[in-house]
Design an enzyme around this catalytic site. Structure first.
Site, short mmCIF file in Angstrom:
data_model
loop_
_atom_site.label_atom_id
_atom_site.label_comp_id
_atom_site.label_asym_id
_atom_site.label_seq_id
_atom_site.Cartn_x
_atom_site.Cartn_y
_atom_site.Cartn_z
N LYS A 169 0.87 -1.17 0.00
CA LYS A 169 0.00 0.00 0.00
C LYS A 169 0.91 1.22 0.00
O LYS A 169 1.62 1.49 0.98
CB LYS A 169 -0.92 -0.01 1.23
CG LYS A 169 -2.01 1.05 1.19
CD LYS A 169 -1.52 2.36 1.76
CE LYS A 169 -2.55 3.47 1.59
NZ LYS A 169 -2.03 4.79 2.00
N GLU A 243 7.28 -0.69 12.57
CA GLU A 243 8.40 0.24 12.73
C GLU A 243 7.78 1.61 12.86
O GLU A 243 7.22 2.14 11.91
CB GLU A 243 9.34 0.14 11.53
CG GLU A 243 10.68 0.82 11.77
CD GLU A 243 10.72 2.25 11.26
OE1 GLU A 243 10.61 3.16 12.12
OE2 GLU A 243 10.82 2.46 10.05
N CYS A 278 12.18 8.88 11.42
CA CYS A 278 11.89 8.36 12.75
C CYS A 278 13.16 8.06 13.54
O CYS A 278 13.11 7.87 14.75
CB CYS A 278 11.01 7.11 12.65
SG CYS A 278 11.52 5.96 11.38
N GLU A 379 7.41 13.29 18.92
CA GLU A 379 8.08 13.27 17.62
C GLU A 379 7.56 14.41 16.75
O GLU A 379 6.38 14.44 16.39
CB GLU A 379 7.86 11.92 16.93
CG GLU A 379 8.63 11.79 15.63
CD GLU A 379 8.44 10.43 14.98
OE1 GLU A 379 9.44 9.86 14.51
OE2 GLU A 379 7.30 9.93 14.96
#
Length: 477
Positions: A169, A243, A278, A379
């Site tokens: 996807k 992840e 990340c 984050e």
């Protein structure tokens, strides 16, 4: 979309405009807006192709991956240019290395094709006991927009070479390189072995997560979304690897106040990827003895970075992906500036020579930050660095671990004992010592705590993430 070897529109005929981060008014392409029916078509195609692909001798799957790598290699520049306009990543610092890594990954995992094997147990002459490593079946790989080719490299070749069929996807904000990749792969794979769907995560992505025909969901994205993916897939006991996000500590000891370390810390910040990584070392812990001098070196170096058109070889930093993310970064900066005692060590925004209609953002370095502030805990996914003072080793390890994230970490010290002692105590799935670069093919990549579960991009990641063990016992007499 690629479904069962055919390029097809969405069943409902809907499309999504793909806007380049370079120019909010420029439509790069229109891709199908897939929904549940499209996910079902792709999964059924992958399910139909699975038995034949899994039954092949490993050497045939190996040759297919090597041929794909051979076809991808001369396309590296094309893929890099497309990555630049699709994601906003600068071509020299990010887009080209990402395309090159894709080629390397296909060759690396082709070389591991024969490692999908079992073991035998010595049970005497009257019995035979052995295990087989079997593919899981249909794998749904859900990709992010920040580095689509690199994340596809983490998932696709390992899943294919171990005998699985795949439905990827693509991220709706940056799907184009994945479609180009699929076109190359399709030349060398049986129909249905690789399928690619496009559309919104809450529509076609969610449909893949809950589909009974999907045996494994491999997701890369935010922690909040990953939690929902794990919950929904877990309801039917599907295999899941995640992840997710990070707020990685970057610890500099007092013996490392050098220009060489500044260069490595600069890599760790991921400023060259607009902070949209990340693994960004977005919490910089500087020992108080070198805080001012190291920060002065770092600011001088960051001020030399050029924010510009990602297609330009002279640009170090490209564009934020879209207006929503650009505004999100601004919100974090405003929150950080509102904190009592905060100081601005560097703000590159006034010196920007690029801007509208692109989503450009210069680096920002805030110092005198407290580890419990929002900008040090959440984050940001933008080029914002929080600098925190420390004095004692116990103190900095405690602050580094005072986070629900645990994806990456960086430790800089000339004292190897202190560096490794610290590295071993930091709660992170990936620790770099005296270096700040990106992922290397073959390393076991993944996070601890809320940064995810499972590993990818390595032999152990392939075996643990894309195969399962079958035990066979045979009575011989």
């Amino acid at each position: 979309m690629l479904v069962g070897g055919q390029w097809v529109a969405a069943a409902a005929g809907e499309t999504i405009d793909v806007i380049t981060p370079l120019d909010r008014f420029r439509v790069l392409a229109r891709t199908p807006r897939g929904r549940a029916e499209d996910a079902d078509r792709a999964v059924r195609a992958a399910r139909e192709a699975f038995p034949g692909w899994a039954a092949l001798p490993f050497t045939q799957r190996q040759r297919a991956l090597l041929r794909i790598a051979d076809d991808l290699e001369p396309l590296v520049e094309d893929l890099a240019r497309l990555t630049a306009v699709d994601t906003g990543n600068a071509i020299r610092t990010q887009a080209r290395p990402e395309a090159q890594l894709l080629v390397t990954a296909f060759r690396f995992f082709a070389g591991l094709a024969g490692e999908v094997k079992g073991v035998s147990l010595p049970t005497g002459d009257e019995a035979l006991s052995y295990t087989r490593r079997l593919p899981l079946g249909v794998v749904a790989g859900i990709l992010p927009w920040n580095s689509p080719l690199m994340i596809a490299a983490f998932k696709l070749p390992a899943a294919l070479v171990s005998g699985n069929t795949v439905v990827l996807k693509a991220a709706e904000d940056a799907p184009l390189t994945i479609l180009e990749l699929a076109e190359v792969c399709q030349r060398h794979l049986p129909d249905g072995v690789l399928n690619v769907v496009t559309g919104y995560g809450r529509e076609v992505g969610e449909a893949l997560v809950v589909h009974e025909g999907v045996d494994k969901v491999s997701f890369t994205g935010s922690t909040a979304t990953g939690s929902g993916v794990a919950s929904r897939a877990g309801e039917r006991l599907a295999h899941v690897s995640l992840e997710l996000g990070g707020k990685s500590p970057c610890i500099v000891f007092p013996d490392s106040d050098t220009d060489a370390v500044v260069e490595q810390v600069l890599l760790a910040t991921r400023f060259a990827r607009q902070g949209q990584s990340c693994t960004s070392g977005s919490r910089l812990f500087l020992h108080e003895d070198i805080h001012d001098s190291f920060l002065e070196r770092l600011v001088a170096r960051v001020s030399q970075l050029r924010v510009g058109d990602p297609r330009d070889e002279g640009s170090d930093i490209g564009c934020i992906i879209n207006e929503r993310q650009w505004q999100r970064v601004q919100g974090y900066i405003e929150d950080g500036l509102a904190q009592e005692g905060v100081q601005v060590a560097y703000d590159g925004r006034p010196a920007l020579t690029v801007g509208e209609p692109g989503f450009y953002h210069a680096p920002m370095i805030l110092t005198q930050v407290s580890n419990d502030w929002r900008i040090a805990r959440e984050e940001i996914f933008g080029p914002v660095l929080s600098v925190i003072r420390w004095r004692e080793e116990e103190e900095v390890v405690a602050m580094a671990n005072d986070s629900h994230y645990g994806l990456a970490a960086f430790v800089f010290s000339r004292d190897v004992g202190a560096a490794l002692r610290t590295a071993h105590r930091v709660e992170s799935g990936w620790v770099q010592v005296n270096q700040g670069g990106g992922q290397q093919v073959g390393q076991s990549y993944g996070g601890m705590k809320a940064s995810g579960q499972g590993r990818e991009f390595s032999l152990e990641g392939m075996l643990e993430g894309f195969t399962q063990i079958q035990q066979v016992n045979v009575r011989l007499v």
